[in-house]
Each structure stands twice: as structure tokens, then as C-alpha cells.
Design an enzyme around this catalytic site. Structure first.
Site, mmCIF file in Angstrom:
data_model
loop_
_atom_site.group_PDB
_atom_site.id
_atom_site.type_symbol
_atom_site.label_atom_id
_atom_site.label_comp_id
_atom_site.label_asym_id
_atom_site.label_seq_id
_atom_site.Cartn_x
_atom_site.Cartn_y
_atom_site.Cartn_z
ATOM 1 N N ASP A 128 10.605 10.585 14.332
ATOM 2 C CA ASP A 128 10.408 9.183 14.704
ATOM 3 C C ASP A 128 10.886 8.236 13.604
ATOM 4 O OD1 ASP A 128 9.097 10.471 16.721
ATOM 5 O OD2 ASP A 128 7.109 9.648 16.299
ATOM 6 N N ASP A 214 12.719 2.791 16.398
ATOM 7 C CA ASP A 214 12.232 4.075 15.895
ATOM 8 C C ASP A 214 13.413 5.046 15.957
ATOM 9 O OD1 ASP A 214 9.681 3.023 15.708
ATOM 10 O OD2 ASP A 214 8.739 4.469 17.068
ATOM 11 N N HIS A 265 10.818 6.765 22.708
ATOM 12 C CA HIS A 265 11.499 7.939 22.177
ATOM 13 C C HIS A 265 12.221 8.684 23.302
ATOM 14 C CE1 HIS A 265 8.253 7.683 18.818
ATOM 15 N NE2 HIS A 265 9.097 6.649 18.820
ATOM 16 N N ASP A 267 13.492 11.628 23.397
ATOM 17 C CA ASP A 267 13.548 13.096 23.420
ATOM 18 C C ASP A 267 12.565 13.766 24.375
ATOM 19 O OD1 ASP A 267 11.528 12.315 21.709
ATOM 20 O OD2 ASP A 267 12.185 13.534 20.009
ATOM 21 N N CYS A 373 10.140 16.346 18.108
ATOM 22 C CA CYS A 373 9.508 15.258 17.342
ATOM 23 C C CYS A 373 9.073 15.714 15.950
ATOM 24 C CB CYS A 373 8.264 14.760 18.070
ATOM 25 S SG CYS A 373 8.554 14.083 19.698
HETATM 26 N N1 ABU Z 1 7.087 10.921 21.173
HETATM 27 C C1 ABU Z 1 7.694 11.317 22.395
HETATM 28 C C2 ABU Z 1 6.824 10.929 23.580
HETATM 29 C C3 ABU Z 1 7.622 10.640 24.798
HETATM 30 C C4 ABU Z 1 6.829 10.718 26.074
HETATM 31 O O1 ABU Z 1 5.601 10.599 26.048
HETATM 32 O O2 ABU Z 1 7.384 10.941 27.144
#
Ligand code: ABU
Length: 394
Positions: A128, A214, A265, A267, A373
Site C-alpha cells: 500500500d 496509495d 487498491h 489488487d 498486499c
Molecule cells: N487492500 C485491498 C482490499 C481490496 C478489497 O477489499 O477488495
């Protein structure tokens, strides 16, 4: 699909010679992993509520029960560390250099001229906070107050890379004020219908005045870097990245996922696995105009299967969605590490010809993420390549 080595390689890599060690170099999410930082749970706190964040308890809650504030329990930290250590050992067994952040106690209030928060957060998710873009290590602005100083546990490592690798470029993006007026608190009060009606506006809890991003809103595919507009990355943040990275020969593309009403995020939404293949989230399709760039370059989208649990079955204090199932770590173009319980993802990736390694990681989930992450790749074998030769219109 066709792949060419980028004509800008020389400019990106700087001078080369056998006597100069390469310590920092990573151009994409899939080349063979050589060195990685794995987060640690020591000193972690619950994420405090703030204008850019409203943590929620998952599943049933007792009357009057509120989201905890302060340090996580020693047992919660022990269980997460066990899984992080196990991942580190597995990577080391495969010959990958594994480094860890400093131990920091996040149970300290933070006060700046613009804001205060009762505690900070944790060092489980380096992804992050920092990103390797070729020879450059870039520290993100961050978007939440409790994460303002989250680069600190990684600074010893970054300094060491900088000292050992004369071609490594170290950049810290400008810190935003994180003052009240940087945020749009009304975002949290919108109804589902209002969110749906506004899904193409891409306006979330951060405003559009100061650059904010981020690092985990970016995904790297050689010469092309894709950045999602989200709760944690705004348009000025993407503009800042463009001005920073394009003179170095990279191309920065904003990407959008209109049905993700709480994007944070990329990913768990759009995960490149190897040249020409992206693992996609069936609940969060990419905007049609953004998809075109991929399809005209012969990339294929592979929808992830249902995750092993519903959102409500995720750990009680986990703020991430069930799509952590997709938060995998590639250690080569044909080998991927997945969470033990995500059997649908294992099956899908094996059917695509990947070797799938599985590890337990559910105790890490409540610290903000899964395998992608919780790691930051510092060096992967390979050069900057152009996986998108059909760039212009038509
Ligand atoms: N830190 C990634 C979280 C993404 C999501 O909750 O889909």
C-alpha cells in the site's frame, strides 16, 4: 500478443556495467521474483475512524458494540505473524531474498498542524505504501491519517537499497495535508441508489484538490502502469504519477471500475498474471473504454470464481472484501502463491497451466490484505518490455 523490449530501456535503466550491482529492479507483477519485503504484524492497531475511513464490524454484532480502538491483541498479532513468517520461509526456500520491515509500535497518537488520530495502523501491507517501478522506489502520499507515517518501518531497507545500488532512484511523493477539507465526508452517507446513480463520476471520500494516492492502486505491466481512481487515489494523484513517471519512459493509464462503490487498491479487482492475461473481478468489470486498450493488444480477461466466503464470513475486524481471494503473489510467470482456502482460484489457475502454491493467510486478512498486499517486490528478473504495442486509436 506481441511483446517488444521498450526502446526507452536505456533511459530508464541508466548506465550499466558488470561492476554495478542491481539491487532494485522490477517492471511488472509476474517476472521471476528475486527479492521481496514481507510485512510484519508487530505493534499493529485497529484502523481508527477518520474522514477517509469508516471501519465496520463484519457479521453479527452485540447491541452497542463498536469497532475497537487501540492495539490489536497479542494473540491476533501472533497468529498473523506465524503466517507471515511461514510465507517468508517458503519464499526463502525457493531462493528468494526476503527482508522484513522494522518493528514499530503504532499505538501512538499522531498530531500534525492539520489533524490528529488516536493511533496509527500497522506494517503488514508494504504494497500500500511503496512500489518499485523499474529502478525507482516510490513512497506513496497515502490517503488516510493513520497511515501518514507508514513509510517509516521501510526506511532502513530503502536506505540500504539506495546505498548498495547506485542506479536506484528513491522518491517520496509530496505528503497531502489530510486536513478536514481534503475529504468529502458526505460520501459515507450516500445510499446504495445514490452510489449507483453516481458510479461514473468516480468521486469518493477524498476530494480532487491535493494529489493523493496509495501505491496499491497501481499495477505494473512493463512500460505501462495502470492506476485506479478510488477512495485512496484521486485524479491529481494520477496526474502527479504521470508527470513523475512519463519522463522516465513509462506510460500511466487511469482505469475505472464503475460498479465498485468502495474502491481501494487495485489488487482485488484487476490482477495481471502473465503477459496477456489478467485475473478480473466479476463484480467489478473494468469500464468499456479502459478495456479496449487491453483487447486491442490481445490481452485476455479471466474472471475469478466465487471466493471461499461471503463478505460477512470474513474475519470480524477485516475491512477488505471477500475478493482477497484474488490477492495472489506471482513468483514467476508460471508460479503463483494463493491462500489455502481459496480452492476456486487454485482450480482456475491450475487449469490455465500455473503451478499453484498454497499457504494459510486468513489470520492476516484483518490487517488489510492477503499475499499481494503483504509483500513488496524489490527485484524481479527481467527488463522493461512493451506489452501494448497497439497504443494509438484504431
Ligand atoms: N487492500 C485491498 C482490499 C481490496 C478489497 O477489499 O477488495
Amino acid at each position: 500478443m506481441s511483446v517488444t523490449t521498450s526502446p526507452t530501456d536505456a533511459g530508464l535503466a541508466g548506465s550499466s556495467g558488470p561492476e554495478v550491482p542491481t539491487v532494485v529492479s522490477s517492471w511488472n507483477e509476474w517476472d521471476p521474483l528475486e527479492e521481496v519485503v514481507v510485512g510484519r504484524a508487530d505493534g499493529a492497531c485497529f484502523d481508527p475512524a477518520e474522514p477517509g475511513y469508516r471501519p465496520q464490524i463484519r457479521g453479527p454484532r452485540a447491541p452497542g458494540e463498536t469497532f475497537p480502538v487501540g492495539p490489536k491483541s497479542a494473540e491476533t498479532i501472533r497468529r498473523a505473524n506465524e503466517e507471515l513468517d511461514n510465507l517468508s520461509a517458503l519464499l526463502a526456500d525457493r531462493g528468494i531474498v526476503v527482508r522484513r520491515p522494522d518493528v514499530v509500535n503504532f499505538d501512538h497518537p499522531l498530531r500534525t498542524p492539520e489533524f490528529d488520530v488516536p493511533t496509527q495502523y500497522c506494517s503488514v501491507c508494504p504494497r500500500d505504501v511503496v512500489i518499485t517501478l523499474g529502478r525507482q522506489v516510490l513512497e506513496a502520499t497515502m490517503s488516510r491519517r493513520a497511515r501518514y507515517f507508514e513509510y517509516l518501518p521501510y526506511r532502513r531497507l530503502i536506505r540500504d537499497y539506495w546505498n548498495r545500488d547506485p542506479r536506484m532512484i528513491w522518491t517520496a511523493a509530496p505528503k497531502p495535508s489530510m486536513a478536514d477539507d481534503m475529504y468529502r465526508e458526505e460520501f459515507w452517507e450516500l445510499t446504495q441508489e445514490e452510489r449507483f446513480a453516481r458510479m461514473h463520476e468516480f468521486e469518493f471520500c477524498v476530494g480532487q484538490e491535493e494529489p493523493v494516492f496509495d501505491a496499491a492502486d497501481m499495477t505494473r505491466m512493463g512500460r505501462d502502469v495502470f492506476v485506479q481512481e478510488s477512495m485512496t487515489t484521486n485524479r491529481p494523484g494520477i496526474a502527479w504519477l504521470r508527470r513523475e513517471l512519463e519522463p522516465r519512459g513509462l506510460r500511466v493509464h487511469p482505469v475505472h471500475f464503475p460498479l465498485d462503490f468502495f474502491p481501494s487498491h487495485i489488487d482485488c479487482t484487476f490482477v495481471p498474471l502473465r503477459p496477456g492475461l489478467v485475473l478480473t473481478n466479476p463484480d467489478r468489470p473494468i469500464k468499456d473504454e479502459d478495456a479496449t486498450f487491453f483487447t486491442k493488444n490481445d490481452w485476455r480477461f479471466l474472471d475469478a470464481p466465487e471466493a471461499s466466503s461471503t463478505n460477512d464470513e470474513m474475519p470480524k475486524y477485516c475491512q477488505s472484501s471477500r475478493w482477497l481471494s484474488m490477492n495472489v503473489l506471482s513468483i514467476s510467470p508460471d508460479t503463483i502463491i494463493c491462500e489455502d482456502s481459496e480452492v476456486g482460484v487454485h482450480r482456475l489457475l491450475r487449469a490455465e497451466g500455473f503451478e499453484v502454491i498454497t499457504v494459510p493467510f486468513r489470520n492476516v486478512y484483518e490487517f488489510g490484505g492477503s499475499l499481494h498486499c503483504a509483500t513488496w517486490d524489490v527485484r524481479r528478473t527481467g527488463e522493461c518490455a512493451d506489452y501494448f504495442p497497439h497504443f494509438g486509436p484504431g
